[in-house]
Design an enzyme around this catalytic site. Structure first.
Site, mmCIF file in Angstrom:
data_model
loop_
_atom_site.group_PDB
_atom_site.id
_atom_site.type_symbol
_atom_site.label_atom_id
_atom_site.label_comp_id
_atom_site.label_asym_id
_atom_site.label_seq_id
_atom_site.Cartn_x
_atom_site.Cartn_y
_atom_site.Cartn_z
ATOM 1 N N ASN A 192 -5.098 6.501 -2.556
ATOM 2 C CA ASN A 192 -4.576 7.300 -1.451
ATOM 3 C C ASN A 192 -4.084 8.670 -1.909
ATOM 4 O O ASN A 192 -4.148 9.650 -1.155
ATOM 5 C CB ASN A 192 -3.453 6.548 -0.733
ATOM 6 N N GLU A 242 -6.025 -1.675 -7.368
ATOM 7 C CA GLU A 242 -5.073 -0.897 -8.147
ATOM 8 C C GLU A 242 -4.024 -1.834 -8.757
ATOM 9 O O GLU A 242 -3.382 -2.596 -8.031
ATOM 10 C CB GLU A 242 -4.374 0.127 -7.264
ATOM 11 N N HIS A 294 -2.890 -3.798 -5.517
ATOM 12 C CA HIS A 294 -3.285 -3.287 -4.208
ATOM 13 C C HIS A 294 -4.796 -3.386 -4.008
ATOM 14 O O HIS A 294 -5.569 -2.710 -4.679
ATOM 15 C CB HIS A 294 -2.839 -1.825 -4.065
ATOM 16 N N SER A 307 0.822 -1.212 0.000
ATOM 17 C CA SER A 307 0.000 0.000 0.000
ATOM 18 C C SER A 307 0.852 1.256 0.000
ATOM 19 O O SER A 307 0.333 2.346 -0.252
ATOM 20 C CB SER A 307 -0.917 0.016 1.225
#
Length: 508
Positions: free
Chosen positions: A195, A157, A145, A124
């Site tokens: 993120n 992802e 991910h 991550s």
């Protein structure tokens, strides 16, 4: 010929924690052959048992036949040693977030699996290229991910490192899509896509509180009620834990060479030092009892006055709705601002003080109302430094007369909703500008990975790209803070009159 999404693969999952067992469940219920390995004795069988137990619930609920479940069970095998992964075509790593440990694992996997096998990391935060650098064949290494809980979070992802081959990206994308999740492809950049795109909500919410514009509860209320977020930034920080979130904020800021758009707040470090992590410590931005939030006392609206003369800026974007609302509450509407008891303005990106000055109004009688948030959802009332208590209370009472909640905030460019949303849109535009992900992948990643009600660029279109640009420019002019400088990608689309969803033109 069977497509990648239709093919039944033999997959390996290394790591039997929450993420690993979720990945096992996802691909087992999609009909793949899954091998699970963990270095800790007994961990892999427990993970397989857990995953199968979750899948078996489908039989109990009538969504899966007993025969189909038995077929799934036969295809999921716990492994006692890494060598048992030798026939896997794809291996997904979900172990501790430590670069050297992951490198050692990938080197070991290369000695076990075929040269054609794809190796993927569920990292991550680590750069995938750093992991792949330990491998003899980095072209077959990528990031994959997932988000927790894996079966329910319908996005993953696919991270293409610099040496990752297109075939590897296609294989992982097809594998994810075949399991019913949305595969979004992102470059190997800090925060990847989800993120990265989520920085605006946290950083701007913290900045608003840092500047004493509004309280954490006020920020959360405005964004939840007015813009449709499931949770405001401070509710989310308490949920995830400030000790964890603070590290992510600092890491992304540093990895992007201290990009001002991602600058963390100085409010965070003292709170982490004090152990105010959120729900898990029963104290954070809110107070909890056993993880259940204690209710915050509501501020009651002042008594409704009579005969208050109100002037509404005729150029305000919500002029008609405001006039109707105030008239229904008993206000006396006047065209004479000089003698009005309350003067109402609606700036985009500006503050009440500058709006009063530009219109030649008496700042003691000026209040501003956010034109971005629909009046039916929540009303945000902003004061100048000189707004009198009488003008404040009169406007507050009139705006609250029909029962819709009102939030009163201090003077600042951009209110709450405008600042946060413009920041979110601007960061998404810069992700597109840098080619980190496609427009379509940005939109879906934010909706599925962050749970926002709209993709950021589509949201910008709903508000109007010109308004987003105006907010950013006014905030940049009034604060001088480069965090608000508009992305060139956003600027060009507004100048050309294009939708923010318009991708880059093809280059020959």
């Amino acid at each position: 010929m069977t497509s990648i999404t239709e093919k039944k693969w033999t997959l390996g999952v290394v790591g039997a924690g929450a993420m690993g067992r979720g990945i096992v469940q996802l691909f087992a219920q999609a009909g793949h052959r899954v091998r699970c390995f963990d270095a800790a004795p007994g961990a892999a069988p427990k993970a397989v048992e857990f995953a199968l137990g979750m899948i078996e619930r489908g039989v109990e609920k009538g969504r899966l036949s007993a025969e189909a479940f038995e077929a799934v069970r036969a295809n999921v095998i716990p492994c006692a040693q890494m060598a048992d992964l030798s026939d896997c075509e794809v291996v997904i790593e979900a172990i501790v977030e430590d670069l050297e440990v992951k490198r050692q694992l990938f080197r070991a996997l290369e000695d076990v699996v075929a040269e054609t096998a794809v190796l993927a990391s569920n990292t991550s935060s680590l750069t995938v290229a750093d992991i792949a650098a330990a491998c003899r064949h980095p072209v077959r290494v990528a990031g994959l991910h997932f988000f927790n809980p894996v079966p329910l979070m319908k996005v993953a992802e696919v991270i293409a490192a610099l040496r990752t081959s297109p075939q590897t990206v296609d294989t992982l994308s097809g594998l994810v899509s075949g399991a019913g999740h949305r595969a979004v492809v992102t470059a190997d950049q800090p925060g990847f896509l989800v993120n990265h795109a989520g920085r605006g909500l946290y950083t701007e919410g913290l900045r608003i509180v840092e500047e004493q514009l509004a309280s954490p509860a006020d920020v959360d209320d405005v964004l939840r009620d007015g813009l449709g977020f499931r949770m405001g930034p401070f509710e989310l920080l308490d949920l995830t834990g400030l000790d964890v979130s603070s590290k992510v904020m600092t890491s992304i800021y540093e990895q992007f060479q201290q990009e001002p758009r991602f600058r963390p707040s100085s409010l965070v470090a003292p709170r982490v030092a004090a152990g105010l992590f959120g729900r898990k410590t029963d104290e954070g931005w809110y107070t909890y009892d056993g993880g259940v939030r204690r209710p915050s006392p509501a501020r009651a609206a002042p008594p409704l006055p009579s005969g208050v003369q109100v002037w509404v800026d005729p150029q305000a974007s919500g002029h008609t709705g405001l006039v109707a609302l105030l008239s229904a509450a008993g206000a006396v509407l006047t065209a004479d601002a000089a003698h009005a008891d309350v003067c109402i303005v609606q700036p985009w990106g500006g503050d009440a003080t500058h709006a009063a000055s530009a219109l030649g109004l008496d700042a003691t009688r000026v209040v501003a109302i956010d034109p971005m948030v629909p009046l039916a959802l929540r009303r945000t009332l902003m004061l100048t430094a000189l707004t009198s208590p009488t003008a404040r209370d009169s406007a507050w009472a009139l705006l609250a007369a029909d029962g819709v909640p009102v939030t009163v905030i201090n003077d600042s460019p951009g209110f709450v909703a405008q600042r946060v949303l413009a920041t979110i849109v601007n960061i998404a535009a810069q992700i597109a500008q840098r080619g980190i992900a496609s427009v379509a992948d940005i939109e879906d990643a934010v909706k599925l990975g962050l749970g926002y009600p709209h993709g950021p660029l589509a949201w910008g279109d709903r508000i109007g790209g010109a308004h987003i640009l105006e907010i950013l420019r006014n905030m940049l002019a009034e604060t001088g803070d480069p965090r608000y400088r508009p992305s060139p990608w956003l600027l060009r689309r507004v100048v050309l009159g294009l939708s923010l969803l318009t991708p880059e033109a093809a280059r020959s």
